[in-house]
Design an enzyme around this catalytic site. Structure first.
Site, PDB file in Angstrom:
ATOM      1  N   CYS A 121      46.218  28.610  98.940  1.00 31.66           N
ATOM      2  CA  CYS A 121      45.043  27.773  99.207  1.00 31.66           C
ATOM      3  C   CYS A 121      45.202  26.893 100.450  1.00 31.66           C
ATOM      4  O   CYS A 121      44.208  26.433 101.009  1.00 31.66           O
ATOM      5  CB  CYS A 121      44.720  26.908  98.000  1.00 31.66           C
ATOM      6  N   HIS A 258      39.926  21.342 100.924  1.00 33.54           N
ATOM      7  CA  HIS A 258      39.990  22.575 100.137  1.00 33.54           C
ATOM      8  C   HIS A 258      39.150  22.377  98.874  1.00 33.54           C
ATOM      9  O   HIS A 258      39.176  21.307  98.267  1.00 33.54           O
ATOM     10  CB  HIS A 258      41.441  22.880  99.777  1.00 33.54           C
ATOM     11  N   ASN A 288      36.601  28.264  93.935  1.00 34.07           N
ATOM     12  CA  ASN A 288      37.795  28.122  94.765  1.00 34.07           C
ATOM     13  C   ASN A 288      38.043  29.457  95.476  1.00 34.07           C
ATOM     14  O   ASN A 288      38.420  30.443  94.836  1.00 34.07           O
ATOM     15  CB  ASN A 288      38.984  27.754  93.871  1.00 34.07           C
TER      16      ASN A 288
HETATM   17  O1  UT7 Z   1      43.554  25.751  94.680  1.00 37.64           O
HETATM   18  C1  UT7 Z   1      44.825  25.617  94.133  1.00 37.64           C
HETATM   19  C2  UT7 Z   1      44.958  24.506  93.271  1.00 37.64           C
HETATM   20  N1  UT7 Z   1      44.349  24.702  91.968  1.00 37.64           N
HETATM   21  C3  UT7 Z   1      43.777  23.659  91.428  1.00 37.64           C
HETATM   22  O2  UT7 Z   1      43.626  22.658  92.078  1.00 37.64           O
HETATM   23  C4  UT7 Z   1      43.411  23.682  89.960  1.00 37.64           C
HETATM   24  C5  UT7 Z   1      43.900  22.416  89.328  1.00 37.64           C
HETATM   25  N2  UT7 Z   1      43.579  22.279  87.941  1.00 37.64           N
HETATM   26  C6  UT7 Z   1      42.319  22.091  87.485  1.00 37.64           C
HETATM   27  O3  UT7 Z   1      41.390  22.104  88.257  1.00 37.64           O
HETATM   28  C7  UT7 Z   1      42.110  21.827  86.025  1.00 37.64           C
HETATM   29  O4  UT7 Z   1      43.356  21.587  85.395  1.00 37.64           O
HETATM   30  C8  UT7 Z   1      41.373  22.973  85.293  1.00 37.64           C
HETATM   31  C9  UT7 Z   1      39.940  23.029  85.747  1.00 37.64           C
HETATM   32  C10 UT7 Z   1      42.055  24.295  85.563  1.00 37.64           C
HETATM   33  C11 UT7 Z   1      41.382  22.726  83.794  1.00 37.64           C
HETATM   34  O5  UT7 Z   1      40.802  21.448  83.496  1.00 37.64           O
HETATM   35  P1  UT7 Z   1      41.561  20.447  82.513  1.00 37.64           P
HETATM   36  O6  UT7 Z   1      40.692  19.277  82.341  1.00 37.64           O
HETATM   37  O7  UT7 Z   1      42.939  20.230  83.056  1.00 37.64           O
HETATM   38  O8  UT7 Z   1      41.555  21.255  81.158  1.00 37.64           O
HETATM   39  P2  UT7 Z   1      42.801  21.772  80.293  1.00 37.64           P
HETATM   40  O9  UT7 Z   1      43.526  22.875  80.968  1.00 37.64           O
HETATM   41  O10 UT7 Z   1      43.581  20.579  79.854  1.00 37.64           O
HETATM   42  O11 UT7 Z   1      42.044  22.387  79.034  1.00 37.64           O
HETATM   43  C12 UT7 Z   1      41.240  21.565  78.155  1.00 37.64           C
HETATM   44  C13 UT7 Z   1      40.671  22.434  77.052  1.00 37.64           C
HETATM   45  C14 UT7 Z   1      41.714  23.306  76.371  1.00 37.64           C
HETATM   46  O12 UT7 Z   1      41.412  23.362  75.002  1.00 37.64           O
HETATM   47  P3  UT7 Z   1      42.228  22.469  73.945  1.00 37.64           P
HETATM   48  O13 UT7 Z   1      43.670  22.822  74.099  1.00 37.64           O
HETATM   49  O14 UT7 Z   1      41.942  21.046  74.338  1.00 37.64           O
HETATM   50  O15 UT7 Z   1      41.622  22.873  72.651  1.00 37.64           O
HETATM   51  C15 UT7 Z   1      41.488  24.667  76.978  1.00 37.64           C
HETATM   52  O16 UT7 Z   1      41.883  25.714  76.118  1.00 37.64           O
HETATM   53  O17 UT7 Z   1      39.708  23.332  77.597  1.00 37.64           O
HETATM   54  C16 UT7 Z   1      40.006  24.676  77.195  1.00 37.64           C
HETATM   55  N3  UT7 Z   1      39.579  25.582  78.231  1.00 37.64           N
HETATM   56  C17 UT7 Z   1      38.335  26.073  78.323  1.00 37.64           C
HETATM   57  N4  UT7 Z   1      37.243  25.898  77.560  1.00 37.64           N
HETATM   58  C18 UT7 Z   1      36.113  26.524  77.933  1.00 37.64           C
HETATM   59  C19 UT7 Z   1      40.296  26.055  79.292  1.00 37.64           C
HETATM   60  N5  UT7 Z   1      39.544  26.856  80.051  1.00 37.64           N
HETATM   61  C20 UT7 Z   1      38.306  26.874  79.486  1.00 37.64           C
HETATM   62  C21 UT7 Z   1      37.113  27.522  79.816  1.00 37.64           C
HETATM   63  N6  UT7 Z   1      36.034  27.309  79.022  1.00 37.64           N
HETATM   64  N7  UT7 Z   1      36.982  28.297  80.918  1.00 37.64           N
END
Ligand code: UT7
Length: 331
Positions: A121, A258, A288
């Site tokens: 990225c 980005h 992204n």
């Molecule tokens: O470009 C390179 C760099 N990449 C990035 O910058 C990405 C950085 N990370 C992020 O943007 C975020 O961490 C994400 C968008 C990937 C995830 O957001 P988050 O607020 O950190 O969510 P999480 O991973 O902590 O997941 C929260 C909940 C989980 O459920 P439980 O364990 O709380 O029951 C996940 O299983 O959301 C669930 N979940 C989803 N639910 C619906 C994860 N993906 C999804 C989904 N739809 N697509």
């Protein structure tokens, strides 16, 4: 251009920008029919509403060639006048040769040289900085810097934690070597800062490759772990370019970050004291697109007249590796 002075007496000017998005636009609602997700979850956590996906038979080099042609047109430069292509991608057409050489062939360029840069990225900032160094060293006179990706090809479409985040696209800029050192009030790339820390590989990587599995592999990410590091890595490189240049959040005209996640963009801008009105955001419509995200966003803001000649623009990226980078450019 002839009779260039020694390397320390050159700088690179940015002459034009262009971009390309594949026709197929995929909304969150479309994805919710394929995996267990919802429009509301994706928007709330990322700001993403839609992304574009390349058609079968449409390759990274094709997206890159479209973006390059559009940048050449904007810059009023002929393909034949380009003697360097630096293409940032983590999704090359083939393991080798470099996708940049396919773009060179597509554009009918016979002179100079072309190669790929792999910084995921952060790729566009790495490629821009690399091309700038080559122009300032006198190795080339006019460069195409391209970020192009087909991340749809390395996504695990059954993994809702990653497949909703990424999209395909390409953006490109034309650079030209000019006389004199970089200077605050003249157009050109003022200063850049690049960083990497290879201890974070397992947080964001692709689980395949020629040397390990002999497959292309799929993207794997510990999203929350990446998120935890993102804002501090981004602000570190930006504070470095501010310190080197004497500029700050008030003196820049535009922040083109980005586009990974709306929350990361907002938190970075806030930490740096950058007015939200100066932030260019396209993550809602592009997702992204890795190395393509900055030139795609930049092209949009130039195209709609927000970014104008004379403006001071800050580019920033962070991604797999981890890698990060920032550049300050006067248009
Ligand atoms: O470009 C390179 C760099 N990449 C990035 O910058 C990405 C950085 N990370 C992020 O943007 C975020 O961490 C994400 C968008 C990937 C995830 O957001 P988050 O607020 O950190 O969510 P999480 O991973 O902590 O997941 C929260 C909940 C989980 O459920 P439980 O364990 O709380 O029951 C996940 O299983 O959301 C669930 N979940 C989803 N639910 C619906 C994860 N993906 C999804 C989904 N739809 N697509």
């Amino acid at each position: 251009m002839t009779d260039l002075a020694p390397a320390q007496h050159r700088h690179s000017r940015l002459l034009g920008v262009g971009s390309y998005l594949p026709a197929n636009r995929v909304t969150n609602h479309d994805l919710a029919e394929r995996v267990d997700t919802s429009h509301d979850w994706i928007v709330q956590r990322t700001g993403i509403e839609a992304r574009h996906v390349a058609a079968d038979g449409e390759f990274t080099s094709d997206l890159a060639t479209h973006a390059a042609n559009s940048a050449l047109k904007a810059a009023s430069v002929k393909a034949a006048d380009i003697d360097l292509i630096v293409l940032a991608t983590a999704t090359p057409d083939f393991t080798f040769p470099a996708t940049a050489t396919q773009v060179q062939a597509n554009l009918g360029i016979k002179a100079g040289y072309a190669f790929d840069v792999q910084a995921v990225c952060s790729g566009f900032v790495y490629a821009l900085t690399t091309a700038d160094a080559h122009l300032r060293a006198g190795l080339a006179k006019r460069a195409l810097v391209i970020g192009a990706e087909t991340f749809s090809r390395i996504l695990d479409w059954s993994d809702r934690t990653t497949c909703v985040l990424f999209g395909d696209g390409a953006g490109a800029v034309v650079l030209e070597a000019a006389h004199g050192p970089p200077s605050k009030d003249q157009p050109g790339i003022l200063v850049s800062s690049l960083r990497s820390d290879g201890t974070h590989r397992e947080k964001l990587y692709v689980d395949g490759g020629p040397s390990t599995t002999q497959t292309a592999g799929h993207l794997r990410m510990q999203g929350r772990e990446v998120f935890k590091h993102a804002v501090s890595m981004i602000t570190d490189v930006i504070e470095d370019v501010f310190a080197q240049s004497g500029e700050n959040g008030d003196t820049i005209d535009w922040f083109v970050p980005h586009q990974a996640n709306r929350r990361i963009i907002d938190a970075s801008a806030q930490k740096l004291g950058i007015d939200p009105a100066k932030v260019v955001t396209t993550v809602d419509q592009h997702g992204n697109t890795s190395a393509a995200s900055i030139p795609l966003a930049f092209a949009q803001a130039v195209g709609d007249g927000r970014i104008k000649p004379g403006h001071l623009v800050l580019f920033e990226a962070m991604g797999g590796g981890f890698t990060s980078g920032a550049s300050l450019v006067r248009l």
